[in-house]
Design a protein around this motif. Structure first.
Motif, short mmCIF file in Angstrom:
data_model
loop_
_atom_site.label_atom_id
_atom_site.label_comp_id
_atom_site.label_asym_id
_atom_site.label_seq_id
_atom_site.Cartn_x
_atom_site.Cartn_y
_atom_site.Cartn_z
N GLY A 1 0.95 -1.22 0.00
CA GLY A 1 0.06 0.09 0.01
C GLY A 1 0.80 1.29 -0.13
O GLY A 1 0.12 2.32 0.01
N VAL A 2 2.06 1.29 -0.25
CA VAL A 2 2.93 2.20 -0.24
C VAL A 2 3.40 2.65 -1.42
O VAL A 2 4.21 1.72 -1.87
CB VAL A 2 4.21 2.12 0.79
CG1 VAL A 2 4.97 3.23 1.06
CG2 VAL A 2 3.62 1.89 2.45
N ASP B 1 8.93 9.13 -2.02
CA ASP B 1 8.42 8.71 -0.91
C ASP B 1 9.28 9.04 0.22
O ASP B 1 10.27 8.04 0.43
CB ASP B 1 8.01 7.32 -1.04
CG ASP B 1 6.97 6.83 0.16
OD1 ASP B 1 7.09 7.52 1.46
OD2 ASP B 1 6.33 5.88 0.29
N GLU C 1 0.47 11.65 4.49
CA GLU C 1 0.30 10.36 4.82
C GLU C 1 -1.34 9.77 4.82
O GLU C 1 -1.83 9.03 4.10
CB GLU C 1 0.65 9.91 6.25
CG GLU C 1 2.03 9.99 6.24
CD GLU C 1 2.68 9.60 7.85
OE1 GLU C 1 3.04 8.59 8.10
OE2 GLU C 1 2.66 10.84 8.47
N ALA C 2 -2.11 10.98 4.92
CA ALA C 2 -3.65 10.74 5.06
C ALA C 2 -4.20 10.74 3.49
O ALA C 2 -4.80 9.58 3.32
CB ALA C 2 -4.35 11.81 5.81
N LEU D 1 -2.04 9.27 1.03
CA LEU D 1 -1.79 8.18 0.67
C LEU D 1 -2.49 7.12 0.95
O LEU D 1 -2.75 6.06 0.43
CB LEU D 1 -0.21 7.87 1.09
CG LEU D 1 0.71 9.15 0.59
CD1 LEU D 1 2.14 8.86 1.11
CD2 LEU D 1 0.70 9.04 -0.94
N ALA D 2 -2.99 7.20 2.13
CA ALA D 2 -4.06 6.10 2.61
C ALA D 2 -5.49 6.20 2.29
O ALA D 2 -6.38 5.28 2.66
CB ALA D 2 -3.84 6.07 4.28
#
Length: 274
Positions: free
Chosen positions: A43-44, A77, A123-124, A126-127
């Motif tokens: 997921g990254v 990243d 980060e939010a 990306l998720a």
């Protein structure tokens, strides 16, 4: 440049200027193509050159003022990088430029802010549900009639990064940087003039460099009024077989690392030369 050569260069500086030169040392994340089979975490989005970039749900590919899809250069990243002072510890940076013979840069106008698209995802983002690599390339992408600095733009080349340090190198520097420490820059130039081996070793750079100092190929660009001049990313043609900036040139993306951490890319600008 190896740490041993870097220390040897500092040791060659006369004692009165040595502390000022040592103060110019900056941490850098040196990026290179990942070994075959390297993959990112689940997921990254992995740091990469070319290929399909990360996109937020319903987000469109950047297009220029002629509605032509822009060239995707690199995404980084920051969670995969060694820690860099002032830079974010997480989040994803993307760099696109206009697809034309000059990559959107007008030689007469100088450093470019219009033929450029920089995106930042925290980060939010990306998720977020539905976020991930773009589903496909836009129509007309990487058309051979137009320039593309990435040698293989439709193939993702994952990157791995290592921690290093660097001094300002070469013979051309931003006037703002020299003005902040003129004696140290003059001392480094004298060492390079006196020791050809050290000067050559200093040219050993990374394919993708995050942080550190610019290594300008031609004369220094004028910093656009009101813009920050800290180096964010450097892309090199001579290392790694990833880019082709004219005749073995390089591209620099400048901005403010602290603003980047806040998601503000409005101050970014870039130049390339060969």
């Amino acid at each position: 440049m190896s740490e041993a050569d870097r220390q040897r260069m500092i040791d060659r500086v006369p004692e009165p200027d040595r502390a000022a030169v040592r103060a110019l040392l900056r941490p850098v994340a040196a990026g290179a193509p990942a070994p075959a089979g390297a993959v990112g975490g689940a997921g990254v989005p992995r740091s990469q050159v070319g290929g399909l970039p990360f996109q937020a749900p319903r987000e469109a590919w950047p297009h220029d003022h002629e509605d032509r899809p822009m060239s995707f250069l690199v995404q980084i990243d920051f969670s995969e990088l060694p820690p860099l002072p002032d830079f974010p510890r997480a989040g994803l940076l993307q760099w696109f430029v206009r697809s034309d013979q000059a990559y959107g840069v007008d030689v007469e106008e100088g450093p470019e802010t219009t033929g450029l698209a920089v995106r930042w995802y925290d980060e939010a983002a990306l998720a977020a549900p539905g976020a991930g690599p773009a589903a496909d390339y836009p129509d007309g992408y990487a058309d051979p009639r137009f320039a593309n600095a990435v040698l293989d733009p439709r193939t993702a080349r994952p990157l791995v990064f290592a921690a290093a340090t660097m001094l300002p190198i070469g013979w051309e520097h931003l006037a703002e940087d020299v003005a902040a420490s003129p004696a140290a820059y003059a001392a480094l130039e004298r060492v390079a003039e006196d020791d050809d081996d050290l000067a050559e070793a200093a040219q050993d750079l990374a394919a993708v460099q995050v942080g550190g100092w610019p290594h300008l190929v031609q004369g220094p660009p004028d910093v656009p009024p009101g813009r920050p001049h800290r180096l964010l990313v450097r892309l090199d043609s001579e290392v790694g077989g990833l880019f082709e900036w004219g005749d073995m040139g390089a591209a620099h993306l400048f901005g403010d690392p602290a603003a980047l951490a806040r998601g503000d890319v409005s101050g970014c600008w870039w130049e390339w030369a060969c």
